[in-house]
Write an enzyme that holds these catalytic residues in place. Structure first.
Site, PDB file in Angstrom:
ATOM      1  N   CYS A   2       0.955  -1.202  -0.014  1.00 22.58           N
ATOM      2  CA  CYS A   2      -0.133   0.026   0.153  1.00 22.58           C
ATOM      3  C   CYS A   2       0.711   1.471   0.040  1.00 22.58           C
ATOM      4  CB  CYS A   2      -0.861   0.045   1.210  1.00 22.58           C
ATOM      5  SG  CYS A   2      -2.101  -1.558   1.448  1.00 22.58           S
ATOM      6  N   ARG A  27       4.844   0.388  -6.626  1.00 21.18           N
ATOM      7  CA  ARG A  27       4.843  -0.766  -5.628  1.00 21.18           C
ATOM      8  C   ARG A  27       3.680  -1.703  -5.807  1.00 21.18           C
ATOM      9  NH1 ARG A  27       6.656   1.714  -0.637  1.00 21.18           N
ATOM     10  NH2 ARG A  27       4.533   0.882   0.409  1.00 21.18           N
ATOM     11  N   TRP A  74      -2.877  -2.489  -1.454  1.00 22.89           N
ATOM     12  CA  TRP A  74      -2.408  -3.905  -1.736  1.00 22.89           C
ATOM     13  C   TRP A  74      -3.102  -4.828  -0.788  1.00 22.89           C
ATOM     14  CZ3 TRP A  74       0.119  -6.991  -5.337  1.00 22.89           C
ATOM     15  CH2 TRP A  74       0.528  -8.366  -4.685  1.00 22.89           C
ATOM     16  N   ASN A 100      -1.944   1.859   6.077  1.00 26.46           N
ATOM     17  CA  ASN A 100      -0.719   0.788   5.500  1.00 26.46           C
ATOM     18  C   ASN A 100      -0.419  -0.384   6.668  1.00 26.46           C
ATOM     19  OD1 ASN A 100      -0.400   1.936   3.107  1.00 26.46           O
ATOM     20  ND2 ASN A 100       1.560   2.784   3.397  1.00 26.46           N
ATOM     21  N   GLY A 101      -0.526  -1.519   6.397  1.00 31.71           N
ATOM     22  CA  GLY A 101       0.018  -2.452   7.528  1.00 31.71           C
ATOM     23  C   GLY A 101      -1.135  -3.270   7.837  1.00 31.71           C
ATOM     24  N   GLU A 483      17.559 -24.133  -4.391  1.00 39.00           N
ATOM     25  CA  GLU A 483      17.160 -22.660  -4.636  1.00 39.00           C
ATOM     26  C   GLU A 483      18.395 -21.892  -5.088  1.00 39.00           C
ATOM     27  OE1 GLU A 483      14.764 -21.274  -5.246  1.00 39.00           O
ATOM     28  OE2 GLU A 483      14.955 -19.077  -4.567  1.00 39.00           O
ATOM     29  N   LYS A 487      18.623 -19.554  -8.328  1.00 38.40           N
ATOM     30  CA  LYS A 487      18.860 -18.030  -8.490  1.00 38.40           C
ATOM     31  C   LYS A 487      20.059 -17.928  -9.526  1.00 38.40           C
ATOM     32  CE  LYS A 487      15.750 -16.589  -7.138  1.00 38.40           C
ATOM     33  NZ  LYS A 487      14.834 -17.529  -6.741  1.00 38.40           N
ATOM     34  N   GLU A 490      19.190 -18.233 -12.985  1.00 39.44           N
ATOM     35  CA  GLU A 490      18.093 -17.157 -13.589  1.00 39.44           C
ATOM     36  C   GLU A 490      18.719 -15.789 -13.971  1.00 39.44           C
ATOM     37  OE1 GLU A 490      15.311 -17.390 -10.221  1.00 39.44           O
ATOM     38  OE2 GLU A 490      13.834 -17.597 -11.546  1.00 39.44           O
ATOM     39  N   HIS A 506      27.560 -40.686  -6.884  1.00 42.27           N
ATOM     40  CA  HIS A 506      26.908 -41.711  -7.913  1.00 42.27           C
ATOM     41  C   HIS A 506      26.775 -41.193  -9.248  1.00 42.27           C
ATOM     42  CE1 HIS A 506      25.915 -44.115  -4.525  1.00 42.27           C
ATOM     43  NE2 HIS A 506      25.414 -43.043  -3.754  1.00 42.27           N
ATOM     44  N   LYS A 605       7.543 -12.855 -14.856  1.00 43.07           N
ATOM     45  CA  LYS A 605       7.183 -12.964 -13.419  1.00 43.07           C
ATOM     46  C   LYS A 605       6.084 -13.893 -13.175  1.00 43.07           C
ATOM     47  CE  LYS A 605       7.739 -11.663  -9.026  1.00 43.07           C
ATOM     48  NZ  LYS A 605       8.873 -12.194  -8.301  1.00 43.07           N
TER      49      LYS A 605
HETATM   50  C1  F6R Z   1      12.262 -18.114  -9.338  1.00 42.48           C
HETATM   51  C2  F6R Z   1      10.895 -17.749  -9.825  1.00 42.48           C
HETATM   52  C3  F6R Z   1       9.958 -18.844 -10.710  1.00 42.48           C
HETATM   53  C4  F6R Z   1       8.561 -18.876  -9.716  1.00 42.48           C
HETATM   54  C5  F6R Z   1       7.699 -19.844 -10.655  1.00 42.48           C
HETATM   55  C6  F6R Z   1       6.514 -20.110  -9.773  1.00 42.48           C
HETATM   56  O1  F6R Z   1      12.869 -17.111  -8.969  1.00 42.48           O
HETATM   57  O2  F6R Z   1      10.433 -16.677  -9.618  1.00 42.48           O
HETATM   58  O3  F6R Z   1      10.637 -20.008 -10.636  1.00 42.48           O
HETATM   59  O4  F6R Z   1       9.072 -19.272  -8.542  1.00 42.48           O
HETATM   60  O5  F6R Z   1       7.375 -19.366 -11.809  1.00 42.48           O
HETATM   61  O6  F6R Z   1       5.841 -18.719  -9.584  1.00 42.48           O
HETATM   62  P1  F6R Z   1       4.725 -18.419  -8.590  1.00 42.48           P
HETATM   63  O7  F6R Z   1       5.135 -18.739  -7.296  1.00 42.48           O
HETATM   64  O8  F6R Z   1       4.044 -17.351  -8.785  1.00 42.48           O
HETATM   65  O9  F6R Z   1       3.631 -19.748  -8.757  1.00 42.48           O
END
Ligand code: F6R
Length: 610
Positions: A2, A27, A74, A100-101, A483, A487, A490, A506, A605
């Site tokens: 927000c 935001r 939000w 906000n909050g 993970e 990262k 990506e 293995h 995203k």
């Molecule tokens: C990695 C990343 C993607 C998402 C995946 C699932 O940094 O952002 O691997 O995690 O596309 O997305 P959501 O969580 O929105 O279902």
């Protein structure tokens, strides 16, 4: 997340408010609204959707009104619609408030106020503040004193701005946890949640501290504490340009979001704890008996959300003694898994829109399972369709690579595991309380881990020419390795493989050669000795070893070429802390290669295609 803007003393408040709201758009928001102090009533407009909806609705605003407040919302409590958009009014319509909050104790407070005859027009936690202030003003308080009194009664996080038709040039603003900036100069007074909203209007402003209240009037302001004593807020010099201000002074949204993780965790945990130390998962629409009846759990997601499931599995199994399967959504939905009405399928998704996970949830429902979704976007498709939903409260994530939503998902899954364990009687209340206490220490530990970013950047510089990385770990360290590798792939575009440390020998160990970087998760779990044996195997083959190590564990550190120190925590929660240096390592490696970390190539995203 927000956003708040307020102005008083401007010749015409509406354009200032609308410009401020547009500067807060970055935001992320799902609705917006404004209130203007015009005569004896306030004039308010609020609309779900983009700012253009609000722009279309303010055509009949009273001309040249000099004081008003605005908000981009939000959603956290209540769906994103016109009713739940801010500003919220009291019963009389003389008061308007933006917030906000999260108000943790809004339910008992609104019950009490409803009992005293107040009518609520929204499903938000925020509205309770408007009625609390109204009740106090009815007893004779002025606006500022009423706000002060009301804030003593509320628990949680807030930044608020309030206007009242009885004092049409006054904005009362206050904060606890959520940020708020105030300023006054040359006949105007301003209030905002973020610097971008104020740019161009003011060059010097003040950041309110927790439980400070500002009375902002044209050209002047007074700041007091909860007891009414005058205090001096911290001065802020505003010399950022708009782009820097949107990123909070960080170079990229991703770095900003990495640093927002302590807050994301705090907000996700906020209000989930009952006064007696038990858990309140109030968005769970499955009743306790249905949850007690569960005999098997699936956690389903994609990418980073899937890894959150993998990391949480250890806690869910250990605490609930339920069999737990973790599945990639695009596999789960096509593989005819054994699912029935006693199966709980937990979908994990930042966006709540990822098509693979959405379709997997639909299949699971069709097969008769109980479907619970953990997601970050209120009222997303998954949230609407699931039997139950738990929201992480990480705020919008703008960087494509998920960071703060990942740790929030982890904590949410762990809370859910504790809840299930308590219902099933597989943990004593005391044990649950102890774990919840440890969970609440995590934001501070993540903050500490973030404080070592300078050292992580040096490690990145030492390795940035390397083309092959392995990430290894055992038990909860294994999903952290996955993970960390994801990262790196990506955003740094470096080949990286996440592997269970015990599996290397293995096959993949054939790929280790002098110069290969092996990042090992070597924090103090019960399998640390075994991880270290695997580290010795790759060292013997010439790998450069980077280890994530608990503070003070010098003997483990001695096995590494580079050490990423982290504060020690309970083994089952360690993924939340251990992933932080790996996010930073990927970030600094990507920057060293000149990559755009916020918009990595080939990635979206939210993935809404199969
Ligand atoms: C990695 C990343 C993607 C998402 C995946 C699932 O940094 O952002 O691997 O995690 O596309 O997305 P959501 O969580 O929105 O279902």
């Amino acid at each position: 997340m927000c956003g708040i803007i307020g102005v008083t003393g401007s010749g015409d408040a509406l354009p200032v408010l609308m410009e401020g709201l547009s500067r807060l758009e970055y935001r992320g928001y799902d609705s917006a609204g404004v209130a203007l102090a015009a005569g004896t009533q306030l004039w308010t407009r609020k609309r779900a959707g983009k700012l253009a909806e609000l722009v279309a609705a303010v055509g009949d605003a009273p001309a040249r009104t000099s004081c008003g407040i605005g908000h981009t919302r939000w959603a956290t409590h209540g769906r994103p619609d016109d009713r739940n958009a801010h500003p919220h009014a009291d019963c009389s319509g003389a008061l308007a408030l933006v917030h906000n909050g999260i108000i943790e104790n809004y339910l008992p407070l609104s019950d009490e106020l409803a009992g005293a005859g107040h009518h609520f027009a929204s499903d938000t936690d925020s509205e309770v503040l408007a009625h609390l202030i109204e009740a106090r003003m009815a007893e004779g308080d002025g606006l500022a004193d009423a706000v002060r009194h009301c804030l003593k009664a509320v628990k949680g996080a807030f930044a608020i701005a309030v206007v009242h038709s009885s004092e049409p040039d006054l904005i009362v603003a206050a904060r606890r946890v959520s940020p708020l900036i105030v300023g006054a100069a040359e006949g105007v007074g301003l209030v905002a949640s973020d610097i971008p909203a104020l740019l161009g209007h003011i060059s010097e402003c003040f950041a309110l501290e927790d439980d400070q209240i500002a009375e902002v009037r044209p050209g002047s302001m007074v700041v007091t504490d909860l007891d009414g004593n005058e205090v001096t807020p911290s001065r802020l010099k505003v010399d950022w340009d708009l782009e820097a201000a949107e990123k909070g002074g960080y170079e990229d949204f991703m770095l900003k979001e990495i640093h927002e993780q302590p807050k994301a965790l705090t907000d996700t945990l906020l209000g989930r704890l009952q006064p007696d130390g038990t858990l309140r998962l109030d968005e769970v629409r499955l009743d306790d008996d249905e949850l007690r009846d569960v005999d098997k759990v699936f956690v389903v997601g994609c990418g980073t959300s899937y890894y959150a499931g993998l990391a949480a599995r250890y806690a869910i199994e250990h605490w609930t003694r339920l069999p737990v399967e973790i599945d990639i959504a695009s596999e789960f939905r096509y593989r005819d898994p054994v699912v029935d009405s006693r199966t709980l399928v937990i979908g994990v998704s930042q966006s709540g829109e990822t098509i693979d996970t959405l379709q997997a949830m639909r299949e699971a429902k069709r097969w008769g399972a109980k479907v619970l979704v953990i997601c970050n976007v209120v009222d997303s498709s998954m949230a609407r369709e699931a039997d139950a939903v738990l929201y992480t409260r990480a705020g919008p994530e703008i960087g494509v690579a998920a960071t703060k939503t990942h740790v929030s998902q982890l904590v949410m899954l762990q809370l859910l595991a504790l809840h299930l364990a308590r219902l099933r009687g597989t943990m004593y209340p005391d044990e649950v309380r102890t774990m919840v206490r440890v969970l609440h220490e995590l934001p501070a530990k993540v903050e500490e881990a973030l404080g070592r970013d300078g050292h992580v950047s040096e490690v990145a510089l030492a390795c940035h020419q390397v083309r092959d990385f392995f990430y290894i770990g055992r038990h909860v360290g294994y999903p952290v390795a996955l993970e960390g590798a994801l990262k790196l792939k990506e955003i740094a575009y470096i080949r990286a493989e996440g592997y269970p440390a015990g599996e290397l020998k293995h096959g993949p160990i054939a790929l280790i050669e002098p110069g290969t970087v092996v990042v090992g998760i070597a924090t103090g779990g019960h399998l640390l000795d075994k991880v270290l044996s695997n580290v010795s195997e790759v060292r013997a083959r010439g790998a450069t070893v980077v280890l994530v190590v608990d503070d003070g564990d010098e003997s483990t550190a001695a096995l590494a070429d580079h050490v990423l120190w982290v504060p020690q925590t309970h083994e089952l929660f360690s993924p939340v802390v251990d992933v932080v240096p790996l996010q930073l390592l990927a970030y600094f490696l990507a920057k060293a290669r000149g990559n755009d970390v916020d918009k990595p190539r080939n990635l979206a995203k939210t993935v809404t295609v199969e």
